[in-house]
Scaffold this motif. Structure first.
Motif, PDB file in Angstrom:
ATOM      1  N   ALA A  37       0.845  -1.195   0.000  1.00 25.43           N
ATOM      2  CA  ALA A  37       0.000   0.000   0.000  1.00 25.43           C
ATOM      3  C   ALA A  37       0.873   1.234   0.000  1.00 25.43           C
ATOM      4  N   CYS A  38       0.360   2.310  -0.635  1.00 25.39           N
ATOM      5  CA  CYS A  38       1.102   3.571  -0.679  1.00 25.39           C
ATOM      6  C   CYS A  38       0.129   4.741  -0.728  1.00 25.39           C
ATOM      7  N   GLY A  39       0.267   5.680   0.204  1.00 29.48           N
ATOM      8  CA  GLY A  39      -0.596   6.849   0.258  1.00 29.48           C
ATOM      9  C   GLY A  39      -0.269   7.866  -0.828  1.00 29.48           C
ATOM     10  N   VAL A  40      -1.286   8.616  -1.237  1.00 27.10           N
ATOM     11  CA  VAL A  40      -1.112   9.694  -2.218  1.00 27.10           C
ATOM     12  C   VAL A  40      -0.932  10.991  -1.435  1.00 27.10           C
ATOM     13  N   CYS A  41       0.289  11.498  -1.418  1.00 24.73           N
ATOM     14  CA  CYS A  41       0.658  12.659  -0.614  1.00 24.73           C
ATOM     15  C   CYS A  41       0.779  13.897  -1.498  1.00 24.73           C
ATOM     16  N   HIS A  42       0.582  15.067  -0.906  1.00 21.71           N
ATOM     17  CA  HIS A  42       0.699  16.310  -1.665  1.00 21.71           C
ATOM     18  C   HIS A  42       2.103  16.476  -2.237  1.00 21.71           C
ATOM     19  N   THR A  43       3.099  15.890  -1.575  1.00 23.72           N
ATOM     20  CA  THR A  43       4.468  15.977  -2.080  1.00 23.72           C
ATOM     21  C   THR A  43       4.588  15.317  -3.451  1.00 23.72           C
ATOM     22  N   PHE A  58      10.048  11.225 -12.798  1.00 28.19           N
ATOM     23  CA  PHE A  58       9.950  10.851 -11.397  1.00 28.19           C
ATOM     24  C   PHE A  58       9.135   9.573 -11.239  1.00 28.19           C
ATOM     25  N   LEU A  59       9.636   8.680 -10.402  1.00 31.77           N
ATOM     26  CA  LEU A  59       8.849   7.540  -9.929  1.00 31.77           C
ATOM     27  C   LEU A  59       8.193   7.997  -8.632  1.00 31.77           C
ATOM     28  N   LEU A  60       6.874   8.221  -8.673  1.00 30.17           N
ATOM     29  CA  LEU A  60       6.179   8.835  -7.547  1.00 30.17           C
ATOM     30  C   LEU A  60       5.841   7.811  -6.455  1.00 30.17           C
ATOM     31  N   GLY A  61       5.377   8.347  -5.319  1.00 34.55           N
ATOM     32  CA  GLY A  61       4.943   7.512  -4.200  1.00 34.55           C
ATOM     33  C   GLY A  61       6.020   7.359  -3.143  1.00 34.55           C
ATOM     34  N   HIS A  62       5.634   7.547  -1.870  1.00 32.58           N
ATOM     35  CA  HIS A  62       6.645   7.408  -0.808  1.00 32.58           C
ATOM     36  C   HIS A  62       6.055   7.044   0.559  1.00 32.58           C
ATOM     37  N   GLU A  63       4.725   7.088   0.742  1.00 33.50           N
ATOM     38  CA  GLU A  63       4.121   6.723   2.027  1.00 33.50           C
ATOM     39  C   GLU A  63       3.715   5.252   1.963  1.00 33.50           C
ATOM     40  N   ALA A  64       4.638   4.357   2.186  1.00 29.60           N
ATOM     41  CA  ALA A  64       4.388   2.966   1.786  1.00 29.60           C
ATOM     42  C   ALA A  64       4.758   1.944   2.846  1.00 29.60           C
ATOM     43  N   ALA A  65       4.077   0.811   2.750  1.00 28.75           N
ATOM     44  CA  ALA A  65       4.403  -0.373   3.536  1.00 28.75           C
ATOM     45  C   ALA A  65       4.403  -1.572   2.607  1.00 28.75           C
ATOM     46  N   GLY A  66       5.229  -2.546   2.932  1.00 33.50           N
ATOM     47  CA  GLY A  66       5.303  -3.745   2.104  1.00 33.50           C
ATOM     48  C   GLY A  66       6.180  -4.801   2.737  1.00 33.50           C
ATOM     49  N   ARG A 153      -2.335  -3.200   9.517  1.00 31.67           N
ATOM     50  CA  ARG A 153      -2.921  -2.929   8.201  1.00 31.67           C
ATOM     51  C   ARG A 153      -1.967  -2.044   7.398  1.00 31.67           C
ATOM     52  N   ALA A 154      -1.529  -2.539   6.266  1.00 28.40           N
ATOM     53  CA  ALA A 154      -0.531  -1.830   5.466  1.00 28.40           C
ATOM     54  C   ALA A 154      -1.016  -0.450   5.039  1.00 28.40           C
ATOM     55  N   ALA A 155      -2.280  -0.335   4.626  1.00 24.73           N
ATOM     56  CA  ALA A 155      -2.804   0.942   4.143  1.00 24.73           C
ATOM     57  C   ALA A 155      -2.751   2.020   5.215  1.00 24.73           C
ATOM     58  N   ALA A 156      -2.848   1.632   6.483  1.00 26.90           N
ATOM     59  CA  ALA A 156      -2.822   2.602   7.580  1.00 26.90           C
ATOM     60  C   ALA A 156      -1.403   2.918   8.025  1.00 26.90           C
ATOM     61  N   VAL A 157      -0.608   1.900   8.302  1.00 26.89           N
ATOM     62  CA  VAL A 157       0.721   2.160   8.876  1.00 26.89           C
ATOM     63  C   VAL A 157       1.690   2.718   7.841  1.00 26.89           C
ATOM     64  N   GLY A 158       1.439   2.473   6.551  1.00 22.12           N
ATOM     65  CA  GLY A 158       2.297   3.052   5.524  1.00 22.12           C
ATOM     66  C   GLY A 158       2.306   4.565   5.560  1.00 22.12           C
TER      67      GLY A 158
END
Length: 367
Positions: A37-43, A58-66, A153-158
């Motif tokens: 899971a990876c959150g969509v951040c304003h950054t 750019f390869l986007l995405g950075h709020e992630a768990a896996g 939960r990956a979506a939350a802790v990421g």
């Protein structure tokens, strides 16, 4: 080397592209992580708009768990199968900050040395914050992987990978919020609401949420704000002072004021809304053209206290991530509340649009 699907920003202001990229096998000190899971951040949107730098694509995405898939030579504290939250503060252990025991201020954080590339033409990718997690898998430095409870939960802790940690840390780490202190948070997007949650976790009261959007103020209330202030209707500084004095007679503002917008006018509000000897924490990210507003130097001297900025909530991932995940698992920190929706990897442009309209705290890509 292997190939995976990923979301890439090819040029400034262009819609993102779902394409195939090459992931090298991990080299010394590196790890390949299968993203859950990876959150969509304003950054990420800042990167797409060229607001960070011009190192496209750019390869986007950075709020992630896996889950760690493989590790390179010399990696001793990770093994395949470890559940991790990714971070952009892989500390070096050798700089002045690290050697004096303040690794949360590391001067030399590092990323993977090898480059991921576009499959179609071999162009090197610039991963967002050194992570690049809008991808089925990504290559990172091993130090960017923090092991946490695999049952979480990956979506939350990421989301601890950026915005949520930035807000919680701005309150607890940078602002030193504790019981017996009053807090005001100006700007109730994802980071601001996280600062409110962190203040509540620390036992602060009152916790005053300031914004111009009723939906954001309602979410702030859910996450622990005791009072809300619509600054489009009233003078936010005077309201913060009034509410603080109700709890602590004689107070001339909040003990800690957290600015989570990143604009000169709201930073000036924060400066004047704090009590004497109080603390201002800037965690909102300004643009390069913004300057500190004109404030008489005698006011800076006469009010005392501290004016601080907070990078990543002054966090140390190895210390803070497992603790916060444990609190989440115990039901004491509601990370699920930050996940407004779960989306697919092809829905990121729509998520950017929802972000513009303030409709979400976080859209989270789930693989």
């Amino acid at each position: 080397m292997q190939q995976v699907q990923a979301v890439v920003a090819l040029g400034k202001g262009q819609p993102v592209t779902l394409t195939t990229i090459n992931i090298p096998d991990p080299g010394p000190g590196e790890a390949v992580v299968k993203i859950q899971a990876c959150g969509v951040c304003h950054t990420d949107l800042h990167y797409r708009e060229g607001g960070i730098n011009d190192d496209f694509p750019f390869l986007l995405g950075h709020e992630a768990a896996g889950v760690v898939e493989s590790v390179g030579d010399g990696v001793t504290d990770l093994v395949p199968g470890d559940f991790v939250v990714l971070n952009w503060r892989a500390v070096c252990g050798e700089c002045r900050a690290c050697k004096r025991g303040e690794a949360q201020y590391c001067f030399n954080t590092h990323n993977a040395k090898q480059k991921m590339t576009l499959a179609e033409d071999g162009r090197e990718l610039s991963p967002a914050l050194g992570i690049g997690a809008f991808a089925e898998k990504t290559l990172v430095a091993a130090g960017q992987c923090t092991k946490v409870d695999p049952q979480a939960r990956a979506a939350a802790v990421g989301l601890l990978g950026c915005g949520v940690m930035a807000g919680i840390g701005a309150a607890i780490n940078t602002g030193a919020v504790t019981r017996g202190k009053s807090v005001a948070v100006i700007g109730c997007g994802g980071v601001g609401v996280a600062a409110i949650a962190g203040s509540a976790l620390a036992g602060a009261s009152p916790i005053i949420a300031v914004d111009i959007d009723p939906k954001k103020l309602a979410k702030a209330k859910e996450m622990g704000a005791t009072h809300t202030v619509d600054s489009s209707q009233v003078d936010a500084v005077e309201e913060i002072k009034r509410i603080s004095a109700e709890t602590y007679p004689g107070a001339d503002g909040a003990d800690v004021v957290i600015e989570a917008v990143g604009r000169p006018e709201t930073w000036k509000q924060a400066f004047y809304a704090r009590d004497l000897a109080g603390t201002v924490v800037l965690v909102g990210v300004p643009t390069p053209d913004m300057s500190v507003p004109e404030i008489p130097l005698i006011d800076v001297f006469g009010r005392g206290g501290s004016l601080k900025s907070s990078w990543y909530g002054d966090c140390l991932p190895s210390r803070d991530f497992p603790m916060l995940v444990d609190l989440y698992q115990q039901g004491r920190l509601d990370l699920d509340a930050f996940v407004t929706e779960e989306i697919g990897i092809g829905d990121i442009e729509a998520a950017f649009e929802k972000m513009h309209h303030g409709d979400v705290l976080r859209s989270v890509v789930v693989f």
